[in-house]
Design a protein around this motif. Structure first.
Motif, mmCIF file in Angstrom:
data_model
loop_
_atom_site.group_PDB
_atom_site.id
_atom_site.type_symbol
_atom_site.label_atom_id
_atom_site.label_comp_id
_atom_site.label_asym_id
_atom_site.label_seq_id
_atom_site.Cartn_x
_atom_site.Cartn_y
_atom_site.Cartn_z
ATOM 1 N N LEU A 1 0.320 74.846 -23.963
ATOM 2 C CA LEU A 1 1.019 74.219 -25.084
ATOM 3 C C LEU A 1 0.501 74.701 -26.436
ATOM 4 N N TYR A 2 -0.813 74.805 -26.581
ATOM 5 C CA TYR A 2 -1.402 75.112 -27.881
ATOM 6 C C TYR A 2 -1.917 76.546 -28.010
ATOM 7 N N LYS A 3 -1.919 77.282 -26.905
ATOM 8 C CA LYS A 3 -2.283 78.704 -26.859
ATOM 9 C C LYS A 3 -3.773 78.950 -27.086
ATOM 10 N N ASP A 4 -4.295 78.605 -28.245
ATOM 11 C CA ASP A 4 -5.708 78.865 -28.556
ATOM 12 C C ASP A 4 -6.518 77.645 -28.139
ATOM 13 N N LEU A 5 -6.917 77.620 -26.865
ATOM 14 C CA LEU A 5 -7.596 76.438 -26.331
ATOM 15 C C LEU A 5 -8.936 76.162 -27.010
ATOM 16 N N PRO A 6 -9.803 77.160 -27.258
ATOM 17 C CA PRO A 6 -11.064 76.852 -27.956
ATOM 18 C C PRO A 6 -10.833 76.248 -29.339
ATOM 19 N N ALA A 7 -9.855 76.776 -30.086
ATOM 20 C CA ALA A 7 -9.570 76.221 -31.412
ATOM 21 C C ALA A 7 -9.034 74.800 -31.292
ATOM 22 N N TRP A 8 -8.192 74.546 -30.294
ATOM 23 C CA TRP A 8 -7.658 73.202 -30.085
ATOM 24 C C TRP A 8 -8.774 72.229 -29.742
ATOM 25 N N PHE A 9 -9.683 72.650 -28.877
ATOM 26 C CA PHE A 9 -10.797 71.782 -28.493
ATOM 27 C C PHE A 9 -11.639 71.424 -29.710
ATOM 28 N N ARG A 10 -12.016 72.447 -30.497
ATOM 29 C CA ARG A 10 -12.835 72.178 -31.680
ATOM 30 C C ARG A 10 -12.102 71.275 -32.669
ATOM 31 N N GLY B 1 -17.374 76.181 -20.924
ATOM 32 C CA GLY B 1 -16.269 77.017 -21.357
ATOM 33 C C GLY B 1 -15.733 76.644 -22.726
ATOM 34 N N LEU B 2 -15.799 75.354 -23.073
ATOM 35 C CA LEU B 2 -15.345 74.880 -24.370
ATOM 36 C C LEU B 2 -16.481 74.131 -25.046
ATOM 37 N N SER B 3 -16.634 74.346 -26.348
ATOM 38 C CA SER B 3 -17.743 73.724 -27.064
ATOM 39 C C SER B 3 -17.359 73.462 -28.515
ATOM 40 N N ALA B 4 -17.875 72.359 -29.048
ATOM 41 C CA ALA B 4 -17.649 72.038 -30.458
ATOM 42 C C ALA B 4 -18.851 71.270 -30.984
ATOM 43 N N ARG B 5 -19.255 71.589 -32.209
ATOM 44 C CA ARG B 5 -20.326 70.835 -32.855
ATOM 45 C C ARG B 5 -19.695 69.861 -33.839
ATOM 46 N N LEU B 6 -20.001 68.583 -33.668
ATOM 47 C CA LEU B 6 -19.427 67.544 -34.508
ATOM 48 C C LEU B 6 -20.171 67.468 -35.842
ATOM 49 N N PRO B 7 -19.570 66.848 -36.837
ATOM 50 C CA PRO B 7 -20.232 66.728 -38.142
ATOM 51 C C PRO B 7 -21.590 66.035 -38.076
ATOM 52 N N ASN B 8 -21.800 65.167 -37.073
ATOM 53 C CA ASN B 8 -23.103 64.490 -36.954
ATOM 54 C C ASN B 8 -24.135 65.348 -36.223
ATOM 55 N N GLY B 9 -23.769 66.581 -35.872
ATOM 56 C CA GLY B 9 -24.708 67.495 -35.230
ATOM 57 C C GLY B 9 -24.648 67.512 -33.715
ATOM 58 N N ILE B 10 -23.965 66.549 -33.119
ATOM 59 C CA ILE B 10 -23.858 66.506 -31.661
ATOM 60 C C ILE B 10 -22.930 67.618 -31.173
ATOM 61 N N GLN B 11 -23.334 68.288 -30.115
ATOM 62 C CA GLN B 11 -22.503 69.328 -29.513
ATOM 63 C C GLN B 11 -21.826 68.745 -28.279
ATOM 64 N N VAL B 12 -20.510 68.889 -28.195
ATOM 65 C CA VAL B 12 -19.753 68.398 -27.051
ATOM 66 C C VAL B 12 -19.157 69.589 -26.318
ATOM 67 N N THR B 13 -19.072 69.475 -24.999
ATOM 68 C CA THR B 13 -18.549 70.565 -24.187
ATOM 69 C C THR B 13 -17.536 70.031 -23.191
ATOM 70 N N HIS B 14 -16.708 70.923 -22.683
ATOM 71 C CA HIS B 14 -15.729 70.568 -21.662
ATOM 72 C C HIS B 14 -15.355 71.821 -20.895
ATOM 73 N N SER B 15 -14.831 71.631 -19.708
ATOM 74 C CA SER B 15 -14.404 72.762 -18.901
ATOM 75 C C SER B 15 -13.160 73.405 -19.499
ATOM 76 N N ASP B 16 -13.101 74.732 -19.393
ATOM 77 C CA ASP B 16 -11.885 75.436 -19.791
ATOM 78 C C ASP B 16 -11.008 75.715 -18.575
ATOM 79 N N GLN B 17 -11.331 75.058 -17.460
ATOM 80 C CA GLN B 17 -10.544 75.170 -16.252
ATOM 81 C C GLN B 17 -9.948 73.795 -15.921
ATOM 82 N N GLY B 18 -9.179 73.727 -14.851
ATOM 83 C CA GLY B 18 -8.553 72.471 -14.478
ATOM 84 C C GLY B 18 -7.186 72.335 -15.125
ATOM 85 N N CYS B 19 -6.411 71.408 -14.609
ATOM 86 C CA CYS B 19 -5.031 71.267 -15.062
ATOM 87 C C CYS B 19 -4.924 70.720 -16.482
ATOM 88 N N ALA B 20 -5.853 69.881 -16.895
ATOM 89 C CA ALA B 20 -5.814 69.385 -18.273
ATOM 90 C C ALA B 20 -5.983 70.541 -19.256
#
Length: 306
Positions: A174-183, A148-167
């Protein structure tokens, strides 16, 4: 440790408990459900809003997580912001003689945190659960799977996380735009490590290490760099007596102040921080904007206590 990491780390540590591992921040062993062990306030009541924006954002997030977990039928205790350890506080060289005289390289603080983790109420609560309910608790906090959430780091590694759950729900509130906050958080976190690497590799830093090493040798501590001094004193398989660690760290701090290593490291850190913000303007600008826009919401959440 960055601010965002704490709430995600909680779930990882809960999962780690399945194998007998635990490493969390402090809490009272007498804590009971509904009590905030990190701020001295009870959720649902008016609370003091800190002058520190980061503390306000952190507390608001924690209160949102607590409320979400309770709605799902679980207990959750507000976690304190983690204090910076020695490596995070002094990534280039220990340059605070007073701190070195108390903590050396900070292994005493690390051991204290490990002991406190045994009393952490979230950990104790997890350990008290039947084995068939424990995975559901982790899923409720951190989402069922890293999608649900994804970001590519400057070193090329792609990290992901759930967009569900209480966190994730707390961050979205709090931040409204969760994908932008994650990235933004993942990329800027990685930029911190990049910055340290650039400073350590810089010829100006290496040039400043040479007189530092001569100073250390004159004090009976023949280490060619601060990194090698720290590594010698903090090996987990060969712990040093605290007095010996303090003696080495104090010599390091004295030599950093006596020469120009501390000043050079600070100047280079500032230089590369500016350069990386210029090279990656989007994530750093997004992070600043999202925090700025979230702060009024965070203050309101902390004020009403939920």
């Amino acid at each position: 440790m960055p601010r965002r990491t704490l709430l995600l780390l909680t779930a990882a540590l809960l999962a780690a408990t399945l194998t007998g591992c635990a490493d969390r921040t402090s809490a009272s062993p007498e804590a009971v459900p509904g009590t905030d062990t990190g701020t001295g306030a009870t959720p649902g009541t008016a609370q003091h809003v800190s002058d520190d924006p980061e503390q306000t954002l952190h507390l608001a997030e924690q209160l949102l997580i607590k409320s979400c977990m309770e709605k799902r039928g679980y207990e959750y205790w507000v976690e304190k912001r983690p204090a910076a350890d020695g490596a995070a506080r002094f990534p280039y060289v220990v340059d605070d003689p007073a701190w070195a005289a108390r903590h050396g390289y900070g292994t005493d603080l690390y051991r204290a945190r490990q002991q406190e983790a045994l009393r952490d109420p979230n950990q104790r609560y997890f350990r008290s659960m039947p084995a068939d309910r424990a995975p559901a608790l982790v899923s409720a906090l951190n989402g069922p799977e890293p999608k649900g959430l994804s970001a590519r780091l400057p070193n090329g590694i792609q990290v992901t996380h759930s967009d569900q759950g209480c966190a994730a729900e707390a961050e979205r509130t709090l931040y409204k735009d969760l994908p932008a906050w994650f990235r933004a958080t993942r990329v800027t976190d990685s930029l911190g490590g990049m910055r340290v690497g650039l400073v350590l590799a810089d010829k100006r830093y290496k040039a400043a290490v040479a007189p530092w090493a001569r100073c250390m040798k004159a004090k009976g501590q023949p280490y060619p760099s601060p990194a090698e001094a720290r590594a010698a004193a903090t090996r987990p398989d060969r712990p040093w007596p605290h007095t010996k660690e303090v003696r080495l760290a104090s010599a390091e701090a004295d030599c950093a102040r006596a020469g120009d290593l501390a000043a050079v490291a600070k100047s280079l850190d500032t230089e590369y921080r500016t350069e990386l913000r210029r090279r990656y303007p989007g994530p750093t600008a997004d992070l600043d904007r999202l925090k700025r826009e979230a702060l009024p919401r965070a203050r309101a959440i902390v004020t009403r206590g939920r």
